[in-house]
Design a protein around this motif. Structure first.
Motif, PDB file in Angstrom:
ATOM      1  N   MET A   1       0.851  -1.177   0.000  1.00 52.64           N
ATOM      2  CA  MET A   1       0.000   0.000   0.000  1.00 52.64           C
ATOM      3  C   MET A   1       0.897   1.239   0.000  1.00 52.64           C
ATOM      4  O   MET A   1       1.853   1.314   0.747  1.00 52.64           O
ATOM      5  N   SER A   2       0.571   2.198  -0.822  1.00 50.44           N
ATOM      6  CA  SER A   2       1.437   3.359  -0.943  1.00 50.44           C
ATOM      7  C   SER A   2       1.043   4.511  -0.029  1.00 50.44           C
ATOM      8  O   SER A   2       1.850   5.391   0.218  1.00 50.44           O
ATOM      9  N   LEU A   3      -0.169   4.521   0.473  1.00 54.12           N
ATOM     10  CA  LEU A   3      -0.604   5.607   1.346  1.00 54.12           C
ATOM     11  C   LEU A   3      -1.009   5.059   2.707  1.00 54.12           C
ATOM     12  O   LEU A   3      -1.649   4.019   2.801  1.00 54.12           O
TER      13      LEU A   3
ATOM     14  N   LEU B   1       8.015   7.306  -7.475  1.00 55.02           N
ATOM     15  CA  LEU B   1       7.357   6.492  -8.505  1.00 55.02           C
ATOM     16  C   LEU B   1       5.879   6.281  -8.178  1.00 55.02           C
ATOM     17  O   LEU B   1       5.025   6.375  -9.060  1.00 55.02           O
ATOM     18  N   ARG B   2       5.569   6.012  -6.925  1.00 55.58           N
ATOM     19  CA  ARG B   2       4.165   5.805  -6.546  1.00 55.58           C
ATOM     20  C   ARG B   2       3.353   7.083  -6.728  1.00 55.58           C
ATOM     21  O   ARG B   2       2.224   7.051  -7.207  1.00 55.58           O
ATOM     22  N   ALA B   3       3.930   8.216  -6.358  1.00 57.06           N
ATOM     23  CA  ALA B   3       3.194   9.479  -6.483  1.00 57.06           C
ATOM     24  C   ALA B   3       2.905   9.817  -7.935  1.00 57.06           C
ATOM     25  O   ALA B   3       1.800  10.264  -8.265  1.00 57.06           O
TER      26      ALA B   3
ATOM     27  N   SER C   1       0.285   7.291  -9.985  1.00 46.88           N
ATOM     28  CA  SER C   1      -1.140   7.339  -9.642  1.00 46.88           C
ATOM     29  C   SER C   1      -1.759   8.612 -10.205  1.00 46.88           C
ATOM     30  O   SER C   1      -1.336   9.722  -9.863  1.00 46.88           O
ATOM     31  N   ASP C   2      -2.772   8.462 -11.046  1.00 44.30           N
ATOM     32  CA  ASP C   2      -3.460   9.639 -11.583  1.00 44.30           C
ATOM     33  C   ASP C   2      -4.055  10.489 -10.474  1.00 44.30           C
ATOM     34  O   ASP C   2      -3.993  11.721 -10.530  1.00 44.30           O
ATOM     35  N   ALA C   3      -4.627   9.857  -9.454  1.00 42.27           N
ATOM     36  CA  ALA C   3      -5.262  10.604  -8.358  1.00 42.27           C
ATOM     37  C   ALA C   3      -4.220  11.399  -7.571  1.00 42.27           C
ATOM     38  O   ALA C   3      -4.428  12.578  -7.270  1.00 42.27           O
TER      39      ALA C   3
ATOM     40  N   SER D   1      -3.845  15.474  -7.850  1.00 43.48           N
ATOM     41  CA  SER D   1      -4.058  16.253  -6.623  1.00 43.48           C
ATOM     42  C   SER D   1      -2.851  17.129  -6.312  1.00 43.48           C
ATOM     43  O   SER D   1      -3.010  18.279  -5.903  1.00 43.48           O
ATOM     44  N   LEU D   2      -1.655  16.591  -6.510  1.00 46.15           N
ATOM     45  CA  LEU D   2      -0.457  17.393  -6.279  1.00 46.15           C
ATOM     46  C   LEU D   2      -0.360  18.540  -7.285  1.00 46.15           C
ATOM     47  O   LEU D   2       0.018  19.659  -6.920  1.00 46.15           O
TER      48      LEU D   2
END
Length: 130
Positions: free
Chosen positions: A1-3, A69-71, A74-76, A80-81
């Protein structure tokens, strides 16, 4: 899980929409290297006159590289960033991320940065550390 999602935010998501500010805060605490890098690029972009600000320094470890890489995968998270910092992001290899001014995707500089040619030129052995 990334978050690392708090039980409160998970409950909110299960019952409906969540506030983007809460999502961005989760990204900030879960992926601090990625968040701080993008924050610094956004600040550099806004304080200067360049068309973009980019990072060419490899992350200090695989843990930080994984966060980046995870950030960006992810499109979301990426979207958001971008909205949070008021930039458009481009990603060229395992650590070269760039922040552009809003609307740059239609421009020549963004197009050059994200071109096939630029991608190939960034694949030389000295850039392969990921």
């Amino acid at each position: 899980m990334s978050l690392d999602v708090s039980p409160k935010l998970l409950a909110e998501a299960e019952s409906g929409d969540i506030r983007e500010e809460d999502f961005v805060d989760t990204v900030r605490t879960s992926l601090p290297y990625a968040y701080d890098l993008i924050a610094s690029l956004a600040a550099e972009l806004k304080s200067g006159t360049a068309h973009f600000a980019d990072n060419q320094t490899p992350p200090p470890s695989e843990r930080e590289r994984g966060q980046l890489l995870r950030a960006l995968a992810s499109d979301a998270i990426r979207g958001s960033l971008e909205r949070h910092f008021g930039v458009e992001l481009a990603f060229q290899n395992c650590h070269r991320v760039a922040a552009f001014h809003p609307g740059a995707r239609a421009g020549e500089t963004y197009g050059r940065f994200t071109s096939l040619r630029s991608q190939i030129l960034n694949q030389s052995p000295e850039f392969r550390d990921c």
